[in-house]
Design a protein around this motif. Sequence first.
Motif, PDB file in Angstrom:
ATOM      1  N   GLU A 185      -7.982   9.039  -5.927  1.00 53.84           N
ATOM      2  CA  GLU A 185      -7.443   7.671  -5.944  1.00 53.84           C
ATOM      3  C   GLU A 185      -6.367   7.511  -4.876  1.00 53.84           C
ATOM      4  OE1 GLU A 185      -7.310   3.827  -6.715  1.00 53.84           O
ATOM      5  OE2 GLU A 185      -8.750   5.212  -7.618  1.00 53.84           O
ATOM      6  N   LYS A 186      -5.499   8.502  -4.759  1.00 51.85           N
ATOM      7  CA  LYS A 186      -4.454   8.448  -3.724  1.00 51.85           C
ATOM      8  C   LYS A 186      -5.103   8.417  -2.341  1.00 51.85           C
ATOM      9  CE  LYS A 186      -0.651  11.007  -1.735  1.00 51.85           C
ATOM     10  NZ  LYS A 186      -0.806  12.184  -0.927  1.00 51.85           N
ATOM     11  N   LYS A 187      -6.129   9.239  -2.157  1.00 50.39           N
ATOM     12  CA  LYS A 187      -6.812   9.305  -0.867  1.00 50.39           C
ATOM     13  C   LYS A 187      -7.470   7.963  -0.522  1.00 50.39           C
ATOM     14  CE  LYS A 187      -7.523  12.210   2.375  1.00 50.39           C
ATOM     15  NZ  LYS A 187      -6.373  12.508   3.219  1.00 50.39           N
ATOM     16  N   ARG A 188      -8.060   7.301  -1.534  1.00 50.71           N
ATOM     17  CA  ARG A 188      -8.693   5.989  -1.287  1.00 50.71           C
ATOM     18  C   ARG A 188      -7.659   4.986  -0.789  1.00 50.71           C
ATOM     19  NH1 ARG A 188     -12.188   7.364  -5.561  1.00 50.71           N
ATOM     20  NH2 ARG A 188     -10.756   6.663  -7.177  1.00 50.71           N
ATOM     21  N   VAL A 189      -6.489   4.985  -1.413  1.00 53.21           N
ATOM     22  CA  VAL A 189      -5.438   4.038  -1.001  1.00 53.21           C
ATOM     23  C   VAL A 189      -4.948   4.387   0.405  1.00 53.21           C
ATOM     24  CG1 VAL A 189      -3.151   3.130  -1.544  1.00 53.21           C
ATOM     25  CG2 VAL A 189      -4.779   3.549  -3.383  1.00 53.21           C
ATOM     26  N   GLU A 190      -4.815   5.675   0.704  1.00 54.33           N
ATOM     27  CA  GLU A 190      -4.392   6.075   2.048  1.00 54.33           C
ATOM     28  C   GLU A 190      -5.421   5.653   3.096  1.00 54.33           C
ATOM     29  OE1 GLU A 190      -1.741  10.079   1.154  1.00 54.33           O
ATOM     30  OE2 GLU A 190      -3.892  10.304   1.521  1.00 54.33           O
ATOM     31  N   LEU A 191      -6.695   5.794   2.782  1.00 50.37           N
ATOM     32  CA  LEU A 191      -7.741   5.377   3.720  1.00 50.37           C
ATOM     33  C   LEU A 191      -7.734   3.868   3.913  1.00 50.37           C
ATOM     34  CD1 LEU A 191     -10.651   7.750   2.641  1.00 50.37           C
ATOM     35  CD2 LEU A 191      -9.288   7.868   4.741  1.00 50.37           C
ATOM     36  N   LEU A 220       0.827  -1.204   0.000  1.00 44.26           N
ATOM     37  CA  LEU A 220       0.000   0.000   0.000  1.00 44.26           C
ATOM     38  C   LEU A 220       0.866   1.261   0.000  1.00 44.26           C
ATOM     39  CD1 LEU A 220      -2.884  -1.031   2.416  1.00 44.26           C
ATOM     40  CD2 LEU A 220      -3.001  -0.722  -0.057  1.00 44.26           C
ATOM     41  N   GLU A 221       1.977   1.240   0.723  1.00 40.56           N
ATOM     42  CA  GLU A 221       2.885   2.392   0.727  1.00 40.56           C
ATOM     43  C   GLU A 221       3.452   2.630  -0.669  1.00 40.56           C
ATOM     44  OE1 GLU A 221       3.364   4.633   3.017  1.00 40.56           O
ATOM     45  OE2 GLU A 221       2.136   3.591   4.493  1.00 40.56           O
ATOM     46  N   THR A 222       3.801   1.552  -1.355  1.00 43.57           N
ATOM     47  CA  THR A 222       4.308   1.665  -2.726  1.00 43.57           C
ATOM     48  C   THR A 222       3.220   2.221  -3.638  1.00 43.57           C
ATOM     49  OG1 THR A 222       5.783  -0.206  -2.361  1.00 43.57           O
ATOM     50  CG2 THR A 222       5.321   0.371  -4.645  1.00 43.57           C
ATOM     51  N   LEU A 223       2.016   1.735  -3.451  1.00 38.00           N
ATOM     52  CA  LEU A 223       0.885   2.213  -4.252  1.00 38.00           C
ATOM     53  C   LEU A 223       0.610   3.701  -3.981  1.00 38.00           C
ATOM     54  CD1 LEU A 223      -1.063   1.124  -6.335  1.00 38.00           C
ATOM     55  CD2 LEU A 223      -2.586   0.444  -4.494  1.00 38.00           C
ATOM     56  N   ILE A 224       0.740   4.109  -2.733  1.00 37.90           N
ATOM     57  CA  ILE A 224       0.551   5.519  -2.382  1.00 37.90           C
ATOM     58  C   ILE A 224       1.616   6.376  -3.059  1.00 37.90           C
ATOM     59  CG2 ILE A 224       0.717   7.195  -0.480  1.00 37.90           C
ATOM     60  CD1 ILE A 224      -0.704   5.051   1.272  1.00 37.90           C
ATOM     61  N   ARG A 225       2.870   5.912  -3.037  1.00 33.05           N
ATOM     62  CA  ARG A 225       3.939   6.665  -3.708  1.00 33.05           C
ATOM     63  C   ARG A 225       3.665   6.764  -5.207  1.00 33.05           C
ATOM     64  NH1 ARG A 225       7.156   3.858  -0.143  1.00 33.05           N
ATOM     65  NH2 ARG A 225       7.868   2.387  -1.718  1.00 33.05           N
ATOM     66  N   LEU A 226       3.188   5.684  -5.803  1.00 30.28           N
ATOM     67  CA  LEU A 226       2.857   5.693  -7.228  1.00 30.28           C
ATOM     68  C   LEU A 226       1.742   6.701  -7.516  1.00 30.28           C
ATOM     69  CD1 LEU A 226       3.117   4.441 -10.076  1.00 30.28           C
ATOM     70  CD2 LEU A 226       1.366   2.800  -9.369  1.00 30.28           C
ATOM     71  N   HIS A 227       0.712   6.706  -6.677  1.00 32.82           N
ATOM     72  CA  HIS A 227      -0.387   7.661  -6.859  1.00 32.82           C
ATOM     73  C   HIS A 227       0.076   9.098  -6.607  1.00 32.82           C
ATOM     74  CE1 HIS A 227      -3.629   4.980  -7.857  1.00 32.82           C
ATOM     75  NE2 HIS A 227      -3.340   4.212  -6.838  1.00 32.82           N
ATOM     76  N   GLN A 228       1.033   9.275  -5.690  1.00 28.79           N
ATOM     77  CA  GLN A 228       1.582  10.620  -5.452  1.00 28.79           C
ATOM     78  C   GLN A 228       2.328  11.110  -6.690  1.00 28.79           C
ATOM     79  OE1 GLN A 228       1.154  12.704  -2.694  1.00 28.79           O
ATOM     80  NE2 GLN A 228       2.035  14.162  -4.129  1.00 28.79           N
ATOM     81  N   LEU A 229       3.076  10.221  -7.326  1.00 31.81           N
ATOM     82  CA  LEU A 229       3.777  10.594  -8.556  1.00 31.81           C
ATOM     83  C   LEU A 229       2.781  10.968  -9.650  1.00 31.81           C
ATOM     84  CD1 LEU A 229       6.591   7.868  -8.635  1.00 31.81           C
ATOM     85  CD2 LEU A 229       6.859  10.309  -8.161  1.00 31.81           C
ATOM     86  N   THR A 230       1.707  10.197  -9.762  1.00 32.12           N
ATOM     87  CA  THR A 230       0.673  10.499 -10.744  1.00 32.12           C
ATOM     88  C   THR A 230       0.025  11.848 -10.436  1.00 32.12           C
ATOM     89  OG1 THR A 230       0.222   8.148 -11.043  1.00 32.12           O
ATOM     90  CG2 THR A 230      -1.477   9.672 -11.779  1.00 32.12           C
ATOM     91  N   LEU A 231      -0.272  12.077  -9.168  1.00 33.63           N
ATOM     92  CA  LEU A 231      -0.876  13.346  -8.752  1.00 33.63           C
ATOM     93  C   LEU A 231       0.061  14.509  -9.062  1.00 33.63           C
ATOM     94  CD1 LEU A 231      -3.092  14.970  -7.351  1.00 33.63           C
ATOM     95  CD2 LEU A 231      -2.033  14.382  -5.162  1.00 33.63           C
ATOM     96  N   ASP A 232       1.347  14.345  -8.779  1.00 33.97           N
ATOM     97  CA  ASP A 232       2.323  15.404  -9.080  1.00 33.97           C
ATOM     98  C   ASP A 232       2.364  15.699 -10.579  1.00 33.97           C
ATOM     99  OD1 ASP A 232       2.922  15.551  -6.397  1.00 33.97           O
ATOM    100  OD2 ASP A 232       4.771  14.371  -6.554  1.00 33.97           O
ATOM    101  N   GLU A 233       2.299  14.656 -11.390  1.00 36.03           N
ATOM    102  CA  GLU A 233       2.303  14.839 -12.846  1.00 36.03           C
ATOM    103  C   GLU A 233       1.047  15.588 -13.296  1.00 36.03           C
ATOM    104  OE1 GLU A 233       3.377  14.936 -16.719  1.00 36.03           O
ATOM    105  OE2 GLU A 233       4.624  14.393 -15.015  1.00 36.03           O
TER     106      GLU A 233
END
Length: 141
Positions: A99-105, A5-18
């Motif tokens: 999507e990032k928020k869902r994974v964090e929750l 999940l942490e890896t998935l959150i980092r991936l979603h953070q990268l997507t969000l930054d893009e």
Amino acid sequence: MTKTLETLIRLHQLTLDERRRELKVIQEREDDLRRRIENLAKRLVKEQKSAQENPEYASAYSQFAYWARGENKRLVEAIIALQPELENARDRMAEAFAEKKRVELTRDSRLEAEDTARKHREQIELDELGLQRHRRQQKEN
């Protein structure tokens, strides 16, 4: 599980930054168009004053004013044409954030469940130790 999940959150953070960078580029284009409209209006006022001060510039000013109106219209149309792209970029960014928020929750929920399970196991162990102590005391009496 949490590492995944942490890896998935980092991936979603990268997507969000893009997505934020994409939105920023479009917003900068819109800001540039608005600045150009503002500069054109200032230039129009300046040229008008020059034409009033020097009657020789009057005919040149009328040609400039005609061009400026057309340029202003073109810039406004460019801003209007940019709006769907801007809205689309905002939607994509909001979607990436959600999507990032869902994974964090999900991660937080799992961590909470693990913590609750750990506390429950600890309580069972403490209850068992207390029961054993009580039995020993009963045997001694």
